[in-house]
Design an enzyme around this catalytic site. Structure first.
Site, mmCIF file in Angstrom:
data_model
loop_
_atom_site.group_PDB
_atom_site.id
_atom_site.type_symbol
_atom_site.label_atom_id
_atom_site.label_comp_id
_atom_site.label_asym_id
_atom_site.label_seq_id
_atom_site.Cartn_x
_atom_site.Cartn_y
_atom_site.Cartn_z
ATOM 1 N N GLU A 11 6.731 -15.762 -9.187
ATOM 2 C CA GLU A 11 6.242 -14.410 -8.942
ATOM 3 C C GLU A 11 5.672 -13.756 -10.191
ATOM 4 O OE1 GLU A 11 8.796 -12.415 -5.352
ATOM 5 O OE2 GLU A 11 9.860 -12.740 -7.238
ATOM 6 N N LYS A 58 11.424 -16.416 -8.564
ATOM 7 C CA LYS A 58 11.218 -15.411 -9.616
ATOM 8 C C LYS A 58 10.211 -15.909 -10.652
ATOM 9 C CE LYS A 58 13.531 -12.127 -8.139
ATOM 10 N NZ LYS A 58 13.043 -12.586 -6.840
ATOM 11 N N CYS A 68 0.833 -1.193 0.000
ATOM 12 C CA CYS A 68 0.000 0.000 0.000
ATOM 13 C C CYS A 68 0.874 1.252 0.000
ATOM 14 C CB CYS A 68 -0.970 0.047 1.169
ATOM 15 S SG CYS A 68 -2.083 -1.355 1.275
ATOM 16 N N LYS A 85 5.485 -4.726 -3.334
ATOM 17 C CA LYS A 85 6.936 -4.629 -3.209
ATOM 18 C C LYS A 85 7.415 -4.690 -1.770
ATOM 19 C CE LYS A 85 11.096 -3.957 -4.751
ATOM 20 N NZ LYS A 85 11.764 -5.050 -5.476
ATOM 21 N N GLU A 121 15.945 -19.163 -5.494
ATOM 22 C CA GLU A 121 15.642 -17.803 -5.948
ATOM 23 C C GLU A 121 15.113 -17.811 -7.383
ATOM 24 O OE1 GLU A 121 15.366 -13.614 -6.203
ATOM 25 O OE2 GLU A 121 15.239 -15.067 -4.576
ATOM 26 N N HIS A 123 15.078 -38.955 -4.144
ATOM 27 C CA HIS A 123 14.283 -39.059 -2.916
ATOM 28 C C HIS A 123 12.872 -38.494 -3.100
ATOM 29 C CE1 HIS A 123 17.690 -40.498 -0.588
ATOM 30 N NE2 HIS A 123 18.425 -39.553 -1.162
ATOM 31 N N ASN A 172 -1.820 2.697 6.037
ATOM 32 C CA ASN A 172 -1.008 1.520 5.746
ATOM 33 C C ASN A 172 -0.811 0.746 7.040
ATOM 34 O OD1 ASN A 172 -0.707 2.334 3.121
ATOM 35 N ND2 ASN A 172 1.467 2.802 3.276
ATOM 36 N N GLY A 173 -0.755 -0.579 6.941
ATOM 37 C CA GLY A 173 -0.561 -1.392 8.128
ATOM 38 C C GLY A 173 -1.793 -2.227 8.423
ATOM 39 N N TRP A 195 -3.121 -2.541 -1.605
ATOM 40 C CA TRP A 195 -2.870 -3.966 -1.769
ATOM 41 C C TRP A 195 -3.686 -4.654 -0.694
ATOM 42 C CZ3 TRP A 195 -0.575 -8.002 1.044
ATOM 43 C CH2 TRP A 195 -0.200 -9.126 0.296
ATOM 44 N N ARG A 238 3.784 -0.543 -4.820
ATOM 45 C CA ARG A 238 3.490 -0.964 -3.449
ATOM 46 C C ARG A 238 2.082 -1.547 -3.314
ATOM 47 N NH1 ARG A 238 6.966 1.674 0.546
ATOM 48 N NH2 ARG A 238 5.342 1.234 2.065
#
Length: 628
Positions: free
Chosen positions: A507, A504, A2, A623, A500, A523, A102-103, A77, A27
């Site tokens: 995402e 990516k 946000c 983000k 990583e 395994h 925000n929060g 968001w 954001r």
């Protein structure tokens, strides 16, 4: 997570608010809104579902309706309540007070029940609406008590926030104090931009760069009363305080897209320069400067017996790479843990532990909470504090203020949600930390240090070479058009790099991807292998190369399609079923994971283009994760 923008000026504030929202869209981007006080001191609001362009188009249809010199805006968001116009900020109570937030207000359900009983009506599913009602109720109490001072809105905010449990950054305006904007923060970042006869607020300095380079960074618990002619900040104890005005080093040019199609692409190609900037002043021709971590670093490092790394997401993967370095190169025990788990455990932390947090933004809620917890628990239990270090990209962030030592990664603004250059510079910072600790503890020879420094000096060129393989990678990415799953393999430091790479791909292309140590294939994961499952392997020329070759033959024998990123002299893959990119050559233990990550970033980017997904703003993600 946000974004907030607000301001008070002599001009129409709406264009400033909209431009600020555009710069904060990374954001949050499921809905947005703007509220202003018009010339008649009436709150006017416009909200829209989706991206900022939808809000701007809605405002353009009737620009006279939304005009004023004081206002607040928000890009959302979703946390509480689905993406919908009624859940978008700003939230208004009884046409008298408007708020952006925000929060997360953790006790919002209890507050909501109290407010319903008091006759308040809810029009959204958000936790923020209880903030609007609490502000209105506080204002009404002051008005009923005939407290018509010039600090009416300020006092209402101070009273209301006493009820809130959780995290918040707030921007508030009211018809009862029409010349005042109030800002407050607890656990969520908020800055004040200082102009000439005007002030602004935002979650991030990047939102305000078109109007100012001067900023005040609010501290935890601060409340600010902002008028055109004055700014007064109060700390958590209610005392008036002076917060310094700082000039931002971030330029508008650095956050422009330029010739690139997406920010992610731009940021991938900025990595050679980001590495140069991160190394500048931290190394000489042969040495790492321990003082790069702070003037106290050498004394603190000489007492360290183990390292504890706390991080989330991509930063967690950087920590996992560093674990191999710490233990293999300097023989120093290193533990790495996800912050969201660590903060709710009762961890045993020994004396002489260096507590390291890693975050791009420096505001990652779980990481910050873990740091605060360990400092408090340690202080209560022993009276001693552990030395703490943060590796971060934002100089005035909460983590940098909370930590004893700080290493700034100098990556510059990173707008794309999928982290690229921040990850690379975190690894550079961690490699310097490994070397600095090794030196301070007498566990690293001068010859080892010289080899590491020489490798780091070569790193920008090695990254450029890896980037030169983009056309090959683009061709391979076309093969993913109909794929829904992928498997990434690596050994040693390449295992967290495989993790990583898988992250990516998830995402930005929405392909399900998993990473495994290559030795674990037999395994379980081999059951997944067929002609429809691409297997991406990372093959540096190291001690585990022959083991990896055997693992890949297991895949080939089962008809798997393999994509191998290898060292020029590795010769892992050839023949049918192999796509091979000779991504680099002559890399060492420190530089290899950094360099091999680059083609994985390019692969994810071009697969996302093939899939037609939103590269910079993938669904459901934001983000900076400033809430749990």
């Amino acid at each position: 997570m946000c974004g907030i923008v607000g301001g008070i000026a002599e001009r129409n504030i709406v264009p400033v608010l909209l431009e600020g929202l555009r710069r904060l869209e990374y954001r949050g981007y499921d809905s947005s809104g703007v509220a202003v006080l018009d010339a008649g001191h009436t709150i006017q609001r416009t909200r829209a579902l989706g991206k900022i362009k939808n809000l701007a188009e809605k405002i353009d249809l009737n620009p006279q309706t939304l005009s004023g010199t004081i206002g607040i805006a928000h890009t959302r968001w979703a946390t509480h309540g689905v993406p919908a116009e009624n859940n978008a900020h700003p939230h208004i109570c009884n046409n008298q007070v408007a708020v952006v937030h925000n929060g997360i207000i953790e006790n919002y359900q209890a507050l909501k029940q109290q407010q319903l009983a008091a006759g308040y009506r809810f029009t959204s599913e958000t936790d923020t609406e209880v903030v609007a009602h609490a502000l209105h109720e506080s204002l009404q109490h002051l008005i009923d008590a005939k407290d018509h001072t010039s600090h009416l809105l300020l006092n209402a905010v101070k009273n209301a926030i006493q009820q809130f449990e959780g995290a918040y950054a707030l921007g508030v305006v009211s018809i009862h104090d029409p010349d005042t904007l109030v800002a407050a923060r607890k656990g969520s970042p908020l800055v004040i931009g200082v102009g000439i006869g005007e002030y602004f607020i935002a979650s991030d300095v990047s939102a305000l760069l078109p109007v100012t380079q001067s900023f005040i960074f609010l501290e935890e618990g601060d409340v600010a009363e902002i008028k055109r002619s004055s700014l007064v900040v109060y700390d958590s104890a209610g005392n008036q305080v002076e917060r310094p005005v700082k000039e931002s080093s971030v330029s508008m040019h650095s956050i422009e897209l330029g010739d690139h199609r997406h920010y992610m692409h731009k940021e991938i190609f900025e990595q050679p320069q980001a590495v140069v900037d991160t190394l500048e002043g931290r190394i000489t021709q042969e040495h790492v400067l321990v003082s790069s971590f702070g003037y106290e670093a050498e004394a603190l490092f000489s007492e360290i017996e183990q390292v504890q790394i706390i991080a989330c997401g991509t930063s967690f993967h950087a920590g996992l790479v560093a674990k191999y370095w710490f233990e293999d190169i300097v023989g120093l025990p290193c533990m790495v843990e996800v912050a969201s788990e660590y903060r709710y455990r009762n961890p045993v932390v020994r004396n002489h532990t260096l507590f390291v947090t890693i975050s791009q933004s420096g505001e990652t809620a779980d990481t910050l909470a873990a740091l605060q917890k360990i400092k408090q628990v340690r202080k209560n239990a022993t009276g001693q504090s552990l030395p703490t270090l943060t590796i971060c990209n934002v100089p005035e962030s909460s983590l940098t203020r909370e930590s004893d030592l700080t290493f700034l990664t100098q990556a510059g603004p990173e707008i794309g949600v999928a982290s690229t250059k921040a990850f690379t510079t975190q690894l550079v910072g961690l490699s310097l930390l490994v070397t600095a600790l090794g030196k301070s503890l007498g566990r690293m020879s001068e010859a080892q240090e010289r080899r590491i420094v020489l490798g780091l000096q070569k790193l920008p060129g090695l990254i450029k070479n890896a980037l030169s393989h983009e056309d090959e990678i683009k061709s391979i990415a076309n093969e993913f058009a109909d794929k829904t799953s992928a498997l990434f393999l690596g050994r040693g430091t390449m295992y967290p790099i495989a993790m990583e790479g898988a992250l990516k791909l998830k995402e930005i292309s929405y392909i399900h991807a998993e990473a495994y140590p290559a030795g674990e294939l037999k395994h379980g994961p081999l059951a997944l292998i067929d002609e429809h499952m691409p297997v991406i392997a990372i093959a540096p020329h190291d001690d585990l190369l022959e083991k990896l070759k055997s693992n890949l033959q297991e895949v080939k024998a089962r008809g798997g399609k393999m994509i191998v990123f290898e060292d020029e002299v590795a010769s892992v893959g050839s023949g049918e079923g192999f796509d091979v990119v000779k991504a680099t050559s002559n890399v060492g233990r420190i530089t290899a994971p950094i360099v091999f990550n680059i083609p994985l970033q390019l692969l994810s980017y071009h697969v996302a283009l093939t899939k037609g997904t939103d590269v910079d703003q993938p669904r459901n993600l934001a983000k900076s994760v400033t809430v749990e």
